[in-house]
Every structure is written in structure tokens, then in C-alpha cells.
Design an enzyme around this catalytic site. Sequence first.
Site, PDB file in Angstrom:
ATOM      1  N   LYS A   1       0.842  -1.201   0.000  1.00 43.01           N
ATOM      2  CA  LYS A   1       0.000   0.000   0.000  1.00 43.01           C
ATOM      3  C   LYS A   1       0.877   1.251   0.000  1.00 43.01           C
ATOM      4  O   LYS A   1       1.919   1.281   0.658  1.00 43.01           O
ATOM      5  CB  LYS A   1      -0.917  -0.026   1.230  1.00 43.01           C
ATOM      6  CG  LYS A   1      -1.979   1.069   1.242  1.00 43.01           C
ATOM      7  CD  LYS A   1      -2.923   0.884   2.418  1.00 43.01           C
ATOM      8  CE  LYS A   1      -3.980   1.971   2.481  1.00 43.01           C
ATOM      9  NZ  LYS A   1      -4.917   1.772   3.609  1.00 43.01           N
TER      10      LYS A   1
ATOM     11  N   SER B   1      -9.675   1.695   2.637  1.00 37.17           N
ATOM     12  CA  SER B   1      -8.813   2.492   1.778  1.00 37.17           C
ATOM     13  C   SER B   1      -7.755   1.678   1.057  1.00 37.17           C
ATOM     14  O   SER B   1      -7.044   2.174   0.188  1.00 37.17           O
ATOM     15  CB  SER B   1      -8.127   3.582   2.603  1.00 37.17           C
ATOM     16  OG  SER B   1      -7.294   3.018   3.604  1.00 37.17           O
TER      17      SER B   1
ATOM     18  N   SER C   1     -10.024  -0.679   6.876  1.00 36.66           N
ATOM     19  CA  SER C   1      -9.471  -0.457   5.538  1.00 36.66           C
ATOM     20  C   SER C   1      -8.735  -1.642   4.930  1.00 36.66           C
ATOM     21  O   SER C   1      -8.333  -1.575   3.766  1.00 36.66           O
ATOM     22  CB  SER C   1      -8.537   0.767   5.555  1.00 36.66           C
ATOM     23  OG  SER C   1      -9.282   1.937   5.748  1.00 36.66           O
TER      24      SER C   1
END
Length: 437
Positions: free
Chosen positions: A29, A104, A128
Site C-alpha cells: 500500500k 482504503s 481499511s
Amino acid sequence: MGDLNAFITEETIEGAGEGPLAGRTVAVKDNISTAGVRTTCGSAMLEGYVPPYDATVVERLKAAGATVVGKANMDEFGMGGTTETSAFGPTRNPADASRVAGGSSGGSAAAVAAGEADLALGTDTGGSIRNPAAFCGVVGIKPTYGLVSRYGLVAYANSLEQIGPIAPTVEEAAELLDVIAGPDERDSTTRDASEARDGPDGRADAGGADAGYASAADGDVDGTTVGVLTDLLEGADERVVDAFDDAVANLEAQGATVREVELESVEHAVQAYYVIAMSEASSNLARFDGVRYGVSGGYEGNWNDAFARSREAGFGEEVKRRVLLGTYALSAGYHDKYYAKAQDARAWIKRDFDAAFEEADVLASPTMPVLPPKLGESLADPLKLYLIDANTVPVNLADLPAVSAPAGEADGLPVGVQFVGPAFGEREIVRVASALA
């Protein structure tokens, strides 16, 4: 399938030749630092930022032989649940490209679901990791707070967030957790899980390189008590509830005991979470001022003018909204009215979970109360977007571990089931989830 926009930067970072992840590819990420490879946090503010160091989890990936294949797309600074707030465009869902991948950590989950990476790292502040894992039909683990080092993670809300694995199966997710878990002298919040808690069956839930979380993925739920969180079924899409009920019935058929559990406090979890998270975001994002980090605000006018120009140019609408609300909640005259009460609610939620684990070994709910929305549907109504976190945010407020595993499909779209364990109870949630995935 087309371009899912799962990556912001595609870059190969080779790991050591040998190790438990040798030959495996990992998407990281884009809020996790990678030395020499830009780390944008999905924001125009950091579009050109290249960190000079690796996060601890990246060091551990490389030492384990993994190959990083890119930086995964994400909601800007982790603020969002659909990966639509990214300055680099939304990530699409591999199951249906007209729908969101969740967020996210949407890029991480989509990359794994589409086979663009074998494994991925995400971060979970209020769901997330679990949210996109559920929406994309893969497995995501949010570890106990303190199990995985946050050194090198660009902070959104320090007291809530954890780095965790995303993978096609529970066992593979647990293998990645084995690699990244354990104390780190550079992160004082980390703990040695083997000293923190013994498992319910008397076996230590050890942390560190030899944790053996993957060995718990044996699917043996005979004699395990699963508590169904009835409060988190209210208001959920009927199709989601049907898939969840089927998954619970499957566990019961394999020998698990199922009972209903109520958590009165979760009614207030979303409100408490957003006050705390936005307040911490307001503080953490103060560093992005165009001088220390971020887009320059120029040299005309005074410091306040330059500061405002930098943030106007660098931040998206959702980040601005959360910073403003967080600043308001912390301001003189409102701190006790909002932030202090949110912390009281957090303590109440923790006590409720402690009581629930006296009745059950793990707790279960749908991961997300809805199916993946169409692209563009959620951004028009921020409150509706915040409310889809209702099932995931209580776990972060209580500092507990949770896993989202596939529970089947509804109308051709993935549905996830969430299992929550007591602090440092990763082995137990891995065991139960592996009975399904």
C-alpha cells in the site's frame, strides 16, 4: 478485465534469494515507506515524495525473499472506504469493473483478487483492510494493535491503525503475518504477543518470525463457540445477511457452537471512531505544509497564506473535510464535548468486547453491511459512506484482531464474513476463518 488501476507506481523491489516468501510477489500500500520508490499516500501532496528508508514491514518482506511489485492505490491518506478519493483515480473491483474495490486499501485487495500480486500489505484504521477484502472476495487480517510495527507508515490515526496482510486464502494471509509480526525497537507500541497473552486452548499466541499463525489454519472449529453479533446484522442488506447466515451454518455443521451476543455500545462506535480518527488526522497532517513535506505554497504573502495555498493545492476534498472536523473537535470549548466523550465511548466498547469474550471464543458479523457500491455512488453522500464502516470500526476502537474471509456471493458480488478475536488471539480467528476459506 481491463486496467483496474490497482497500482500508483509499478516498481520491482527484489528481496533476498531465500526465505519463506521466496518467489512470491507482494503489492505494498502506498502509505508504507519504500526506500528509493515514491510513496504518495494517494495524494497530490506527496506526488513526488521518495522516502530514504524502508518501513520495518518492507525490510521483513525483503528478508523473507518476497519481491515487491509496486505501490498499491489507496484512498488519499487512508481517508475513504472505496479508493475513490485517490488523487490517481479510483481502483475498480475485479468482480465487476463498474463497482468500487473498497478502501482504503482497495488497490492492495484488487491486485490480489486479479492475480496482479500473490499477496499484499494494507493498513486498517477503521476497516481499511477488511472492507476491500470483503468487496473483492479475498482474505484480509487486521492484527491486534501492537503486533505489527508501524515504523515507516505515514500516520493517519496513530492509536487506531495497523498494517496487515491480504491474500487469496487464510493460510497465505497468516504466512504473511508470520513474516511481518513481532516487536520493533523503532516502534514503542509493539509488543511480544507471546508474553502478552496465552491462547484459549493454553497455547501461546506468539508473535515474531516464528509465530506460526499459518499453522493455526487447520479449519478445526469443533468445540469452538462463535458469537454472532446481532447488533451488527440490523440494517444490513438482506442478501449480505443470507450469505452470512449460510457461512455461520457451515461452521455449525463442522462442530462449532453458535450463540447470539449483544454489544450495546456498538451503536455509538461510528460516531466515536470518526471524532477520534479525524482529531488524530488533524494533528498528523499538520506536517504537510509545503515546507517540511508537500506541495510548495510559494513565497508571496505571509506564512499563513503559503500554508493555506499548499494545503489547498495538495489535499483532496475528503482530506480537507476530515482535517477541518478534527480541528474543530479539538478546539477550545469543544474538546470535552466531543473528543473526551468519544474516548469514553471507546472505553465502553472495550468493556463490552471483554464481556462478550466470556461467552464466545470468537465473534462474527458480516464484514460489510452492503454489497460493493457502483463507482460514484458513495462520494455524493459522505455520511452514508461513513456508516458502511459500522461493522469494522468497533474492532479498531477496542484494539482487537479481526479477519475478513469470503462468505460466498450475492448477485455475483463477493460477501465477506468477519471474525473478531480477543487481544493477540490471531491464531483463533485464523483457525475459524480457515474453515471457510
